[in-house]
Design an enzyme around this catalytic site. Structure first.
Site, PDB file in Angstrom:
ATOM      1  N   CYS A  73       0.825  -1.196   0.000  1.00  0.00           N
ATOM      2  CA  CYS A  73       0.000   0.000   0.000  1.00  0.00           C
ATOM      3  C   CYS A  73       0.870   1.260   0.000  1.00  0.00           C
ATOM      4  CB  CYS A  73      -0.945   0.080   1.185  1.00  0.00           C
ATOM      5  SG  CYS A  73      -2.217  -1.160   1.215  1.00  0.00           S
TER       6      CYS A  73
ATOM      7  N   ARG B 167       6.619  -0.597  -4.062  1.00  0.00           N
ATOM      8  CA  ARG B 167       6.261  -1.213  -2.783  1.00  0.00           C
ATOM      9  C   ARG B 167       5.361  -2.433  -2.980  1.00  0.00           C
ATOM     10  NH1 ARG B 167       6.785   2.647   1.477  1.00  0.00           N
ATOM     11  NH2 ARG B 167       5.091   1.735   2.655  1.00  0.00           N
TER      12      ARG B 167
ATOM     13  N   TRP C  51      -2.620  -3.009  -1.654  1.00  0.00           N
ATOM     14  CA  TRP C  51      -2.165  -4.396  -1.622  1.00  0.00           C
ATOM     15  C   TRP C  51      -3.180  -5.096  -0.735  1.00  0.00           C
ATOM     16  CZ3 TRP C  51      -0.328  -8.218   1.722  1.00  0.00           C
ATOM     17  CH2 TRP C  51       0.458  -9.223   1.155  1.00  0.00           C
TER      18      TRP C  51
ATOM     19  N   ASN D   6      -3.581   2.837   4.773  1.00  0.00           N
ATOM     20  CA  ASN D   6      -2.611   1.739   4.712  1.00  0.00           C
ATOM     21  C   ASN D   6      -2.559   1.141   6.107  1.00  0.00           C
ATOM     22  OD1 ASN D   6      -0.383   0.084   4.492  1.00  0.00           O
ATOM     23  ND2 ASN D   6       1.103   1.761   4.397  1.00  0.00           N
ATOM     24  N   GLY D   7      -2.623  -0.193   6.199  1.00  0.00           N
ATOM     25  CA  GLY D   7      -2.560  -0.843   7.508  1.00  0.00           C
ATOM     26  C   GLY D   7      -3.711  -1.815   7.664  1.00  0.00           C
TER      27      GLY D   7
ATOM     28  N   GLU E  72      19.618 -17.651   0.247  1.00  0.00           N
ATOM     29  CA  GLU E  72      19.308 -16.366  -0.396  1.00  0.00           C
ATOM     30  C   GLU E  72      19.157 -16.540  -1.912  1.00  0.00           C
ATOM     31  OE1 GLU E  72      18.182 -13.672   0.335  1.00  0.00           O
ATOM     32  OE2 GLU E  72      18.762 -12.277  -1.241  1.00  0.00           O
TER      33      GLU E  72
ATOM     34  N   LYS F  36      15.779 -15.532  -4.029  1.00  0.00           N
ATOM     35  CA  LYS F  36      15.786 -14.639  -5.206  1.00  0.00           C
ATOM     36  C   LYS F  36      15.088 -15.313  -6.379  1.00  0.00           C
ATOM     37  CE  LYS F  36      16.398 -11.606  -3.898  1.00  0.00           C
ATOM     38  NZ  LYS F  36      16.706 -11.320  -2.561  1.00  0.00           N
TER      39      LYS F  36
ATOM     40  N   GLU G  54      11.238 -15.674  -5.870  1.00  0.00           N
ATOM     41  CA  GLU G  54      10.522 -14.395  -5.884  1.00  0.00           C
ATOM     42  C   GLU G  54      10.182 -13.895  -7.281  1.00  0.00           C
ATOM     43  OE1 GLU G  54      13.594 -12.203  -3.498  1.00  0.00           O
ATOM     44  OE2 GLU G  54      11.843 -10.995  -3.031  1.00  0.00           O
TER      45      GLU G  54
ATOM     46  N   HIS H 279      18.822 -36.566   3.895  1.00  0.00           N
ATOM     47  CA  HIS H 279      17.901 -36.915   4.985  1.00  0.00           C
ATOM     48  C   HIS H 279      16.449 -36.692   4.602  1.00  0.00           C
ATOM     49  CE1 HIS H 279      21.238 -37.702   7.637  1.00  0.00           C
ATOM     50  NE2 HIS H 279      21.780 -36.558   7.264  1.00  0.00           N
TER      51      HIS H 279
ATOM     52  N   LYS I 248       7.556  -4.404  -1.507  1.00  0.00           N
ATOM     53  CA  LYS I 248       8.919  -4.033  -1.111  1.00  0.00           C
ATOM     54  C   LYS I 248       8.983  -3.713   0.363  1.00  0.00           C
ATOM     55  CE  LYS I 248      13.174  -2.844  -2.148  1.00  0.00           C
ATOM     56  NZ  LYS I 248      14.071  -3.970  -2.449  1.00  0.00           N
TER      57      LYS I 248
HETATM   58  C1  F6R Z   1      13.499 -10.327  -0.750  1.00  0.00           C
HETATM   59  C2  F6R Z   1      13.115  -9.234   0.093  1.00  0.00           C
HETATM   60  C3  F6R Z   1      12.362  -9.557   1.318  1.00  0.00           C
HETATM   61  C4  F6R Z   1      12.783  -8.606   2.438  1.00  0.00           C
HETATM   62  C5  F6R Z   1      11.883  -8.790   3.655  1.00  0.00           C
HETATM   63  C6  F6R Z   1      12.321  -7.909   4.793  1.00  0.00           C
HETATM   64  O1  F6R Z   1      14.151  -9.894  -1.897  1.00  0.00           O
HETATM   65  O2  F6R Z   1      13.371  -8.104  -0.193  1.00  0.00           O
HETATM   66  O3  F6R Z   1      12.531 -10.880   1.709  1.00  0.00           O
HETATM   67  O4  F6R Z   1      14.110  -8.862   2.768  1.00  0.00           O
HETATM   68  O5  F6R Z   1      10.567  -8.493   3.301  1.00  0.00           O
HETATM   69  O6  F6R Z   1      12.315  -6.583   4.407  1.00  0.00           O
HETATM   70  P1  F6R Z   1      13.231  -5.517   5.105  1.00  0.00           P
HETATM   71  O7  F6R Z   1      14.638  -5.878   4.831  1.00  0.00           O
HETATM   72  O8  F6R Z   1      12.829  -4.224   4.495  1.00  0.00           O
HETATM   73  O9  F6R Z   1      12.912  -5.579   6.571  1.00  0.00           O
END
Ligand code: F6R
Length: 595
Positions: A2, A27, A72, A98-99, A472, A476, A479, A495, A590
């Site tokens: 949002c 976002r 969102w 937002n919230g 990680e 990536k 996502e 296992h 984001k």
């Molecule tokens: C993945 C990604 C998310 C953030 C997570 C935490 O690419 O960006 O997994 O790492 O949502 O967000 P922050 O770092 O902003 O607390």
């Protein structure tokens, strides 16, 4: 998650709001809407889909007031009617929110049972409550504060009174909201992005604030708490530049941000090394004093940086360290030591799960340190100390440069409070050089992506730090390519998970650690014997001629920052192959501002 924009002033509200919403697109959202003054009447335009749809349905109007929203969905499906802005029952008020209003159902039943609702959202309840109390008190400020006192949960609200076009109201609790201030008026935003073209200063809002902005003759602004007492506020300078947020010649922000990683590491070196000596704020020193254990709290990619940092703090600084996912820690808090230090890692500094933990650990009286990319964020402001990762705005939803920057800063911290034989400054500069080399050969990864990513699933394996890189790398890939990917401790595969390996299942191994490289090679043979298609990312001194990506040697502590880069590129090209929206992957946000 949002995005909110509000505009009151001599600038063109339509332009400010639409541009602001575009700037907040990163976002994550599924619908967009706005309200503007059209022929002396506040009119709402909204629809599902992208801001560009909203632009196409918004007529040419000159308005000095406007509010906009990217939604969102949390309460109610993705539909035009559930999109914001929302009206109150008799359309006296219009708002964006937002919230999450946790007690919206109770409030509907207890106070608003006489009214019909037009949407499935919790936000509409807020609009109705404001009008309901306005009808009782005949005062907008009182009505909004009364509403704030009744609603539980998180909110950033921007509200228009349709009978007074020279006032704009904003309220905030837990969800982020800033007010940009300029000689031309005010711009309210979920973050700094919508403010950049017009404002040089902003006011960060505390929880439980109501802002009343006016433009009757002079511009005026006042901030109140829920009781109605006026709050003092401070003006902060906006340091982000509009040139930092462009895509330049790149097709996608993600590739730009991957490419920027070497320069981010160089910037970090110049910020934290003064004449070859590490320099950190006294506040950082203070939070570490006398601590017997570090608890790292974070989510997603930032939590993956946390797992590597545990190794840094334990191996270099000798401080026992635990890593917890914020959303779990808040409700399943483990037994703590006598003198814990809480380190929050968050690129946005706004993640609601981490913020909830910060509120809790502060209430418990424990010191806190935030590692973040946004100096003005809630976590940075509210923790006892913060350390900037200097990555510059990261717009692509999938975090890349913020991960590498967080790791660099965490390694700096561990070295500051500990001792290691490595020449950190030199190793970090070397790492930056190697990053450039990998990025310059990105076409190799593009080719590998086409060969490797032919299935609906993929595995990444490694041991020690390489395991955390594998986690990680998998995040990536899933996502943005939507391929189901998992990162495994190489020794753990047999296992259970090895049952999933079949002909051509892609398995990538990361090998940067001398002590355990042969063990990982054995695990790789195990999956190869079962038909897996394998790929190896290895450090030169540990490499074999058949390895697909060979990286120049760096200190094992620095290796995660370098070895992740081919994995980021693999995910990027994987998403391109699938034809996905690289920068705005489906369902993701984001800045995850709801718990
Ligand atoms: C993945 C990604 C998310 C953030 C997570 C935490 O690419 O960006 O997994 O790492 O949502 O967000 P922050 O770092 O902003 O607390």
């Amino acid at each position: 998650m949002c995005g909110i924009v509000g505009s009151l002033g001599s600038f063109n509200a339509k332009e400010v709001v639409l541009k602001g919403l575009e700037r907040l697109e990163y976002r994550g959202y599924d619908s967009a809407g706005l309200a503007l003054l059209q022929e002396n009447k506040i009119t709402v335009f909204k629809d599902t889909g992208r801001v560009k749809n909203l632009i196409s349905i918004t007529p040419e109007v000159e308005s000095h007031i406007g509010i906009g929203h990217t939604r969102w969905a949390t309460h109610g499906k993705v539909t035009q009617s559930n999109s914001h802005p929302h009206y109150s029952m008799n359309e006296r008020f219009i708002l964006v929110h937002n919230g999450v209003i946790e007690n919206s159902r109770e409030l509907k039943e207890s106070r608003l049972s006489a009214y019909n609702f037009r949407t499935e959202t919790d936000s509409e309840v807020v609009a109705y409550l404001i009008e309901y109390y306005f009808n009782k008190y005949n005062n907008v400020n009182d009505a909004i504060r009364k509403t704030m006192s009744l609603i539980d949960g998180s909110y950033a609200l921007v509200i228009i009174d349709t009978e007074d076009h020279h006032k704009l109201y904003a309220a905030k609790n837990k969800s982020p909201l800033l007010v940009g201030v300029s000689a031309e008026g005010y711009i309210v935003g979920s973050d700094i992005m919508p403010l950049l073209d017009h404002c040089k200063q902003f006011i960060p809002l505390e929880d439980g604030s109501l802002v009343e902005m006016g433009m009757n003759g002079d511009f005026s602004i006042a901030i109140y708490d829920v009781i109605g007492k006026e709050r003092d506020y401070e003006l902060h300078d906006i340091v982000v530049n509009t040139s930092d947020i462009g895509k330049g010649a790149y097709e996608h922000y993600m590739l730009k941000e991957i490419d920027e990683q070497a320069s981010v590491v160089r910037r970090i070196i110049s910020e934290y090394f003064k004449d070859d000596k590490l320099v950190l704020d006294d506040k950082v020193q203070k939070v570490f004093d006398g601590r017997d254990r570090i608890y790292i709290l974070a989510a997603g990619t930032s939590a993956h940086a946390g797992y590597v940092a545990k190794g840094y703090f334990e191996k270099i600084a000798g401080i026992p360290t635990e890593v917890h996912i914020s959303s779990e820690f808040i409700y399943n808090t483990p037994a703590l030591t006598q003198n814990p230090l809480f380190i929050y890692i968050s690129q946005s500094g706004e993640t609601a799960d981490s913020r909830a933990c910060l509120v809790k650990t502060k209430e418990m009286g424990y010191p806190s340190l935030t590692i973040t990319n946004v100096a003005t964020s809630t976590l940075a402001r509210e923790s006892d100390a913060y350390v900037d990762i200097f990555a510059g705005p990261e717009i692509a939803v999938a975090s890349t440069k913020a991960y590498v920057a967080s790791l660099s800063v965490l390694l700096i911290l561990a070295n500051y409070f500990g001792k290691s034989d490595m020449n950190l400054k030199q190793e970090l500069s070397k790492a930056a050089g190697i990053m450039d080399d990998i990025i310059n050969k990105k076409e190799v990864v593009n080719k590998l992506a086409k060969e490797m990513l032919t299935k609906r699933n993929a595995f990444f394996i490694g041991r020690g730090f390489d395991y955390y890189i594998a986690m990680e790398a998998a995040l990536k890939l899933k996502e943005i390519s939507y391929i189901q990917a998992e990162g495994f401790a190489a020794g753990e595969l047999k296992h259970g998970t090895i049952a999933l390996i079949e002909e051509d299942t892609p398995v990538s191994a990361i090998i940067t650690n001398k002590e355990i490289n042969l063990n990982t090679r054995s695990n790789l043979s195990e999956v190869e014997s079962r038909g897996a298609k394998t790929m190896v990312i290895s450090m030169k001194s540990l490499s074999r001629p058949s390895d697909q990506i060979i990286i120049d040697d760096v200190d094992p502590m620095v290796a995660p920052m370098v070895a992740i880069i081919p994995c980021q590129l693999l995910a990027y090209y994987g998403a391109i192959i699938q034809g996905n929206d690289v920068d705005k992957p489906r369902n993701l946000a984001k800045s995850v501002t709801v718990e």
